[in-house]
Design an enzyme around this catalytic site. Structure first.
Site, PDB file in Angstrom:
ATOM      1  N   GLU A  47       0.858  -1.186   0.000  1.00 27.33           N
ATOM      2  CA  GLU A  47       0.000   0.000   0.000  1.00 27.33           C
ATOM      3  C   GLU A  47       0.889   1.230   0.000  1.00 27.33           C
ATOM      4  O   GLU A  47       1.938   1.252   0.644  1.00 27.33           O
ATOM      5  CB  GLU A  47      -0.926   0.027   1.215  1.00 27.33           C
ATOM      6  CG  GLU A  47      -1.775   1.298   1.257  1.00 27.33           C
ATOM      7  CD  GLU A  47      -3.011   1.189   2.121  1.00 27.33           C
ATOM      8  OE1 GLU A  47      -3.930   1.997   1.927  1.00 27.33           O
ATOM      9  OE2 GLU A  47      -3.066   0.293   2.982  1.00 27.33           O
ATOM     10  N   CYS A 242      -6.544   1.052   2.359  1.00 25.16           N
ATOM     11  CA  CYS A 242      -7.502   2.155   2.403  1.00 25.16           C
ATOM     12  C   CYS A 242      -7.424   3.069   1.187  1.00 25.16           C
ATOM     13  O   CYS A 242      -8.402   3.758   0.873  1.00 25.16           O
ATOM     14  CB  CYS A 242      -7.303   2.953   3.693  1.00 25.16           C
ATOM     15  SG  CYS A 242      -7.745   2.036   5.184  1.00 25.16           S
ATOM     16  N   ASN A 376     -12.263  -3.328   0.496  1.00 24.44           N
ATOM     17  CA  ASN A 376     -11.135  -3.482   1.409  1.00 24.44           C
ATOM     18  C   ASN A 376     -11.623  -3.797   2.818  1.00 24.44           C
ATOM     19  O   ASN A 376     -11.842  -4.950   3.151  1.00 24.44           O
ATOM     20  CB  ASN A 376     -10.277  -2.219   1.388  1.00 24.44           C
ATOM     21  CG  ASN A 376      -9.165  -2.250   2.412  1.00 24.44           C
ATOM     22  OD1 ASN A 376      -8.444  -3.234   2.494  1.00 24.44           O
ATOM     23  ND2 ASN A 376      -9.038  -1.220   3.214  1.00 24.44           N
ATOM     24  N   GLU A 377     -11.839  -2.792   3.638  1.00 22.96           N
ATOM     25  CA  GLU A 377     -12.275  -3.011   5.023  1.00 22.96           C
ATOM     26  C   GLU A 377     -13.696  -2.512   5.219  1.00 22.96           C
ATOM     27  O   GLU A 377     -14.012  -1.887   6.230  1.00 22.96           O
ATOM     28  CB  GLU A 377     -11.331  -2.297   6.004  1.00 22.96           C
ATOM     29  CG  GLU A 377     -10.019  -2.996   6.231  1.00 22.96           C
ATOM     30  CD  GLU A 377      -9.167  -2.305   7.291  1.00 22.96           C
ATOM     31  OE1 GLU A 377      -9.527  -1.182   7.705  1.00 22.96           O
ATOM     32  OE2 GLU A 377      -8.155  -2.888   7.701  1.00 22.96           O
TER      33      GLU A 377
END
Length: 663
Positions: A47, A242, A376-377
């Site tokens: 990331e 993120c 993603n989350e």
């Protein structure tokens, strides 16, 4: 008196070890091959956080090279007559600068670039300066002087590398020269003088080391890419994290903007720019120079399966509570098409639209992508509602692609318990679990996957790291507990098929999140103890799990197991048994290894032992002391028949390897 104390101490230690040997025998059942270990079992998660891409893995040394930052001259200092224009040759990067005559024979026009925390260069190495330029008023010749300078210098000359560059066209054209520094300097400055009356227009000003990873011109920093290759990863997840979601939808990672000619890839605001006001970097942007093509190419070159993650239409939920900040389910069409087009970009024939883009970039052969992650989350019912139409579209068009869903940002709790059944209902292939947790969690979770559903989706431990309580930095004890926890991943390889530590990179001056696996400055990098844990697992993952027990039970650090964690595998290519044992205590332990089930005509050869150990639990490798904690190999390790009386020092991760041969 000293001799008496030494002898007494030895007797006490011997008695302690003898007692431990009675209860710490590890029994490895050789004749019972268990679950297949997937080639993707241990890998890497990338990331762009902590300046991991621009200023890090991406080898570009110039910040804001196309003048597209909202403050167009951020990263640049100008002198003389410099103006910013916005009608340049690249439609998605329209800005450029015009250098003009300053109006006095003793004044100078030009500009300096500060790079990323300075520009790091090495003596005797070659650096490729390139620029798109033109003579806007139809002149026949313009001249530039290109320099690397040390601004804060006591030497007679600031410049330590200089080249002249002639601009000879009124049309936009790419020019380049090679700079060869005479000194090593971590914080130099790139300086460009106008050496003729001008004017001259400059766009996409770039400086790369010639010696990049695999020699690619738009390449990667060689030492950092080598750090990744040396893991021997099975999977490479990108581009986040993120940043996939973005602070808002406008700043989500859009893969289509990251491919094609590098000069025309538009700037993107980095989601981490606004996140931490205590570690604030207002100049943190993504040039997209390191884009999806480069990620796929790197995956191929390091032997890892590519795993791209795409936006599901939800902006970062930590930063956006208003439902209007997200894409409505009925409006997801373009996002779903992005996913289908990505599969075409990665795997399509050169006759397809996106397959041709890949081919035009230099890779006619497909990348053979097998996995894609959607979201993603994310959490709450809004996530499965958006994931479902992606799954239907991908299954219909590309049933061969495995889809990765998410269990949210936590390793347990309400959202985790809600999302797992939803992932089963939607029949995703893998569920991405994330856990940044303290030491106590890692010590308790050795048996985490022992009772998972064997028929449901598989597990991708996509982001994890041990965060010390009150010690959120890299230290050996945290890496030791990661090694302990990973025995449970390995033992449950029928459920866990991928695992990636996170985050991967951090610049020592630009970090916002820690701990991290690899730290670097402008010229050097250091592999942490957590790096070596990942490397040891990846290089010794084997092909099949084999049962290993203590007193008939798996060794998970449970009560009565003396703080031990262990797992064992069979490795078919080398015909070897590999046993991993972690002592998480401050006691030396005898840990006898007993191999059962060998046939009469089989035996074990003397083997090797690799240990990662430190008595300084809060220490780790640093740029100043990069080799403080390293794996140490002992060979040969003599085995008597099918048994080894192994002694394990306090706080030690050990790997024992024995080859099976015919008598």
């Amino acid at each position: 008196m000293r001799m008496h104390k030494t002898l007494l101490g030895s007797l006490v230690l011997s008695a302690t070890l003898s007692l431990s040997a009675q209860t710490n025998e590890l029994v490895i059942q050789t004749k019972k091959l268990g679950a297949k270990i997937q080639p993707t079992m241990y890998g890497l998660f990338f990331e762009d956080i902590n300046y991991a891409a621009d200023g890090g893995l991406y080898a570009e040394l110039v910040k804001n090279r196309s003048f597209e930052f909202p403050q167009h001259l951020m990263g640049w200092n100008t002198y003389g007559k410099v103006t910013v224009k916005d009608d340049g040759p690249f439609d998605r990067n329209p800005h450029y600068v015009r250098l003009s005559d300053p109006g006095h024979p003793h004044k100078h026009t030009g500009l300096d670039n500060e790079g990323f925390f300075g520009i790091g260069v090495k003596a005797g190495k070659e650096y490729r300066f390139s620029v798109w330029a033109r003579l806007p008023e139809g002149g026949t010749e313009g001249k530039l002087r290109i320099e690397l300078v040390k601004v804060n210098s006591n030497t007679e000359n600031q410049a330590f590398a200089t080249q002249n560059l002639v601009i000879d066209s009124k049309e936009w054209k790419k020019y380049q020269v090679i700079l060869k520094p005479s000194m090593r300097e971590a914080k130099s400055t790139l300086r460009i003088f106008l050496n003729s009356k001008g004017p001259i227009d400059l766009e996409h000003i770039s400086l790369f080391p010639v010696d990049t990873w695999k020699g690619h011109e738009n390449g990667l920093r060689k030492d950092l890419a080598q750090d990744l290759a040396d893991i021997h990863p099975g999977v490479f997840r990108f581009p986040g994290g993120c940043i996939v979601e973005g602070t808002d939808l406008n700043t989500r990672y859009n893969w289509k903007n990251s491919v094609g000619p590098v000069e025309n890839r538009p700037l993107n605001e980095n989601r981490w720019q606004y996140t931490f006001t205590n570690r604030f970097f207002p100049d943190y942007y993504q040039s997209y120079g390191l884009g999806f093509y480069e990620y796929f190419l790197l995956s191929e070159e390091i032997g890892a399966e590519p795993l791209p993650i795409l936006s599901c239409g939800l902006a970062c939920q930590f930063q956006n509570s208003d439902p209007k900040a997200h894409v409505a389910v009925c409006d997801l069409g373009s996002y779903i098409q992005d996913a289908l087009d990505l599969i075409e970009f990665a795997n399509g024939a050169v006759t397809t639209k996106w397959g041709k883009v890949r081919a035009d970039m230099g890779h006619p052969a497909p990348f053979n992508m097998k996995f894609v992650g959607i979201g993603n989350e994310q959490w709450g019912p809004e996530y499965p509602a958006r994931l479902e139409p992606f799954i239907k579209a991908i299954r219909k068009a590309h049933p061969e692609i495995k889809i990765v869903g998410s269990s949210g940002p936590n390793s347990e709790g309400e959202q985790f318990e809600y999302l797992w059944p939803e992932m089963k209902r939607l029949k995703v292939d893998l569920v991405d679990e994330h856990f940044y947790r303290p030491e106590s969690w890692f010590l308790k979770e050795g048996a985490r996957y022992d009772n998972y559903d064997r028929k449901g989706p598989k597990v991708f431990a996509g982001e994890y790291a041990c965060h010390g309580k009150g010690k959120k930095w890299n230290h050996f004890y945290a890496s030791l507990l990661e090694a302990a926890f990973m025995t449970g991943l390995e033992r449950n390889a029928d459920v866990v098929q991928m695992a990636t530590y996170a985050p991967l990179f951090a610049h020592v001056e630009g970090w916002q999140w820690r701990p991290d696996m690899i730290w670097f400055d402008n010229l050097n990098s250091v592999r942490t103890a957590s790096y070596y844990v990942q490397q040891l697992y990846s290089q010794n993952k084997g092909t099949n799990v084999i049962p290993l027990t203590m007193n008939g039970k798996p060794v998970t650090g449970a009560e009565g197991q003396d703080g031990l964690f262990a797992s064992a595998v069979w490795d078919a290519p080398t015909n070897s048994y590999i046993v991993k044992v972690v002592n998480t205590t401050d006691k030396a332990l005898l840990v006898p290894l007993t191999f059962t089930g060998l046939k009469k005509h089989e035996k074990l050869m003397d083997g090797i032992c690799i240990k990662l150990h430190s008595t300084e639990l809060d220490s780790d490798n640093t740029l100043e002391h990069p080799y403080a904690i390293l794996p140490r190999t002992t060979m040969p390790i003599s085995i008597t028949g099918t048994a080894l009386d192994a002694q394990l020092e306090p706080y030690t991760f050990a790997i024992y390897k024995f080859k099976k041969v015919r008598k």
